[in-house]
Design a protein around this motif. Structure first.
Motif, PDB file in Angstrom:
ATOM      1  N   PRO A 114      -9.234 -30.291 -15.369  1.00 56.57           N
ATOM      2  CA  PRO A 114     -10.670 -30.129 -15.092  1.00 56.57           C
ATOM      3  C   PRO A 114     -11.235 -31.111 -14.078  1.00 56.57           C
ATOM      4  O   PRO A 114     -12.346 -30.923 -13.592  1.00 56.57           O
ATOM      5  N   GLY A 115     -10.496 -32.143 -13.728  1.00 52.52           N
ATOM      6  CA  GLY A 115     -11.012 -33.126 -12.786  1.00 52.52           C
ATOM      7  C   GLY A 115     -10.929 -32.708 -11.331  1.00 52.52           C
ATOM      8  O   GLY A 115     -11.473 -33.385 -10.453  1.00 52.52           O
ATOM      9  N   SER A 116     -10.278 -31.577 -11.051  1.00 48.75           N
ATOM     10  CA  SER A 116     -10.139 -31.096  -9.678  1.00 48.75           C
ATOM     11  C   SER A 116     -10.976 -29.844  -9.467  1.00 48.75           C
ATOM     12  O   SER A 116     -11.556 -29.298 -10.401  1.00 48.75           O
ATOM     13  N   ARG A 117     -11.032 -29.389  -8.229  1.00 47.30           N
ATOM     14  CA  ARG A 117     -11.842 -28.219  -7.872  1.00 47.30           C
ATOM     15  C   ARG A 117     -10.916 -27.030  -7.647  1.00 47.30           C
ATOM     16  O   ARG A 117      -9.982 -27.103  -6.833  1.00 47.30           O
ATOM     17  N   TRP A 118     -11.175 -25.929  -8.344  1.00 45.70           N
ATOM     18  CA  TRP A 118     -10.333 -24.743  -8.267  1.00 45.70           C
ATOM     19  C   TRP A 118     -11.196 -23.570  -7.828  1.00 45.70           C
ATOM     20  O   TRP A 118     -12.162 -23.218  -8.508  1.00 45.70           O
ATOM     21  N   LEU A 119     -10.846 -22.941  -6.694  1.00 49.56           N
ATOM     22  CA  LEU A 119     -11.694 -21.937  -6.079  1.00 49.56           C
ATOM     23  C   LEU A 119     -10.949 -20.623  -5.862  1.00 49.56           C
ATOM     24  O   LEU A 119      -9.765 -20.630  -5.510  1.00 49.56           O
ATOM     25  N   PRO A 120     -11.645 -19.491  -6.021  1.00 54.08           N
ATOM     26  CA  PRO A 120     -11.041 -18.207  -5.650  1.00 54.08           C
ATOM     27  C   PRO A 120     -11.068 -18.035  -4.140  1.00 54.08           C
ATOM     28  O   PRO A 120     -12.017 -18.466  -3.467  1.00 54.08           O
ATOM     29  N   GLY A 121     -10.031 -17.420  -3.593  1.00 53.96           N
ATOM     30  CA  GLY A 121     -10.030 -17.196  -2.157  1.00 53.96           C
ATOM     31  C   GLY A 121      -8.732 -16.584  -1.669  1.00 53.96           C
ATOM     32  O   GLY A 121      -7.677 -16.762  -2.276  1.00 53.96           O
ATOM     33  N   LEU A 179      -5.020 -17.274 -13.444  1.00 58.84           N
ATOM     34  CA  LEU A 179      -4.322 -18.512 -13.121  1.00 58.84           C
ATOM     35  C   LEU A 179      -5.313 -19.633 -12.832  1.00 58.84           C
ATOM     36  O   LEU A 179      -5.108 -20.785 -13.251  1.00 58.84           O
ATOM     37  N   LEU A 180      -6.396 -19.318 -12.126  1.00 64.32           N
ATOM     38  CA  LEU A 180      -7.416 -20.326 -11.843  1.00 64.32           C
ATOM     39  C   LEU A 180      -8.060 -20.844 -13.124  1.00 64.32           C
ATOM     40  O   LEU A 180      -8.357 -22.037 -13.241  1.00 64.32           O
ATOM     41  N   ALA A 181      -8.273 -19.957 -14.089  1.00 68.73           N
ATOM     42  CA  ALA A 181      -8.852 -20.387 -15.362  1.00 68.73           C
ATOM     43  C   ALA A 181      -7.920 -21.363 -16.070  1.00 68.73           C
ATOM     44  O   ALA A 181      -8.369 -22.341 -16.687  1.00 68.73           O
ATOM     45  N   ALA A 182      -6.611 -21.118 -15.973  1.00 69.08           N
ATOM     46  CA  ALA A 182      -5.646 -22.033 -16.577  1.00 69.08           C
ATOM     47  C   ALA A 182      -5.672 -23.383 -15.863  1.00 69.08           C
ATOM     48  O   ALA A 182      -5.594 -24.439 -16.503  1.00 69.08           O
ATOM     49  N   ALA A 183      -5.809 -23.364 -14.541  1.00 70.97           N
ATOM     50  CA  ALA A 183      -5.889 -24.615 -13.781  1.00 70.97           C
ATOM     51  C   ALA A 183      -7.130 -25.409 -14.175  1.00 70.97           C
ATOM     52  O   ALA A 183      -7.067 -26.628 -14.376  1.00 70.97           O
ATOM     53  N   GLN A 184      -8.257 -24.728 -14.285  1.00 74.63           N
ATOM     54  CA  GLN A 184      -9.498 -25.402 -14.660  1.00 74.63           C
ATOM     55  C   GLN A 184      -9.407 -25.985 -16.063  1.00 74.63           C
ATOM     56  O   GLN A 184      -9.895 -27.090 -16.332  1.00 74.63           O
ATOM     57  N   ARG A 185      -8.761 -25.268 -16.960  1.00 75.77           N
ATOM     58  CA  ARG A 185      -8.612 -25.734 -18.339  1.00 75.77           C
ATOM     59  C   ARG A 185      -7.699 -26.960 -18.424  1.00 75.77           C
ATOM     60  O   ARG A 185      -8.021 -27.936 -19.102  1.00 75.77           O
ATOM     61  N   ASP A 186      -6.592 -26.911 -17.711  1.00 72.03           N
ATOM     62  CA  ASP A 186      -5.593 -27.976 -17.830  1.00 72.03           C
ATOM     63  C   ASP A 186      -5.880 -29.181 -16.938  1.00 72.03           C
ATOM     64  O   ASP A 186      -5.458 -30.295 -17.251  1.00 72.03           O
ATOM     65  N   GLY A 226      -2.156 -21.326  -8.089  1.00 76.76           N
ATOM     66  CA  GLY A 226      -1.732 -20.805  -9.381  1.00 76.76           C
ATOM     67  C   GLY A 226      -2.396 -21.535 -10.523  1.00 76.76           C
ATOM     68  O   GLY A 226      -3.620 -21.681 -10.572  1.00 76.76           O
ATOM     69  N   THR A 227      -1.598 -22.039 -11.439  1.00 78.93           N
ATOM     70  CA  THR A 227      -2.113 -22.729 -12.622  1.00 78.93           C
ATOM     71  C   THR A 227      -2.464 -24.191 -12.362  1.00 78.93           C
ATOM     72  O   THR A 227      -2.812 -24.912 -13.291  1.00 78.93           O
ATOM     73  N   GLY A 228      -2.346 -24.629 -11.117  1.00 78.31           N
ATOM     74  CA  GLY A 228      -2.679 -26.013 -10.797  1.00 78.31           C
ATOM     75  C   GLY A 228      -1.571 -26.998 -11.072  1.00 78.31           C
ATOM     76  O   GLY A 228      -1.799 -28.207 -11.093  1.00 78.31           O
ATOM     77  N   ARG A 229      -0.358 -26.502 -11.246  1.00 77.73           N
ATOM     78  CA  ARG A 229       0.765 -27.380 -11.588  1.00 77.73           C
ATOM     79  C   ARG A 229       0.971 -28.481 -10.550  1.00 77.73           C
ATOM     80  O   ARG A 229       1.076 -29.666 -10.890  1.00 77.73           O
TER      81      ARG A 229
END
Length: 206
Positions: free
Chosen positions: A91-98, A82-89, A58-61
């Motif tokens: 940014p130090g982690s890796r967020w991938l579609p899948g 949701l991935l875009a929100a995770a990347q924005r909030d 989701g949002t990387g919470r």
């Protein structure tokens, strides 16, 4: 062609679904609500600098909170908003579609990536495509490092019964090591409406 998840079906009917989800958790955070129970649970299982897969991030919470605790986090989700929100909030982690039912993460050499813990909180198993929860558990199990553990949490009021879950766990080559009714480890009872399950591979059980 992969089956459409329940989340995707609902998003077609309500284009604001992702935005409303993002806004709801932002409001909860601003109100001072405790949103880190899942991260505390997972963090207690790990040494520092562990590898964590946030499956259905989701949002990387959850993944973001684990990264802040010193872990290397990869998050996977189908929803690009949701991935875009995770990347924005975070940014130090890796967020991938899948799609979790067919997940197959590989490194540069083509070797499957593995993780010390795979965590799938937030009712993810209740929102996958109908009939694919077993495939999801199998693909997540395939990404466990030796002695790695899988943690899931989902509502028992959804359409995924605990008995079906137990059968899917066994078919995925996993065993339930511990189960609770909350992320702060309250006992699981016959009338519980939520389950938190900690699993390990039957191939690595001593």
């Amino acid at each position: 062609m992969e089956k459409e998840t329940l989340w995707q079906q609902q998003a077609r009917q309500d284009p604001k679904q992702a935005k409303n989800y993002i806004d709801r958790f932002a409001q909860l955070r601003e109100s001072g609500a405790d949103l880190d129970g899942e991260a505390r649970f997972v963090d207690a299982l790990l040494p520092r600098d562990a590898r964590v897969l946030d499956a259905g991030c989701g949002t990387g919470r959850v993944g973001g909170a684990l990264a802040a605790r010193g872990h290397r986090v990869t998050g996977v989700d189908l929803d690009e908003e949701l991935l875009a929100a995770a990347q924005r909030d975070f940014p130090g982690s890796r967020w991938l579609p899948g799609n979790l039912a067919s997940l197959d993460l590989r490194d540069a050499s083509g070797t499957r990536e593995t993780f010390d813990v795979v965590v799938s909180p937030g009712n993810v198993l209740a929102f996958v495509a109908p009939g694919t929860a077993g495939a999801v558990l199998s693909s997540l199990a395939a990404h466990l490092a030796p002695r790695g553990r899988l943690v899931v949490g989902f509502s028992l009021l959804k359409d995924y019964a605990f008995g079906t879950f137990e059968a899917d766990v066994a078919a995925a080559g996993l065993r339930i090591a511990s189960s609770f009714s909350t992320w702060d480890m309250r006992p699981l009872r016959p009338d519980s409406d939520f389950v938190v399950a900690l699993m390990e591979s039957t191939q690595t059980v001593n």
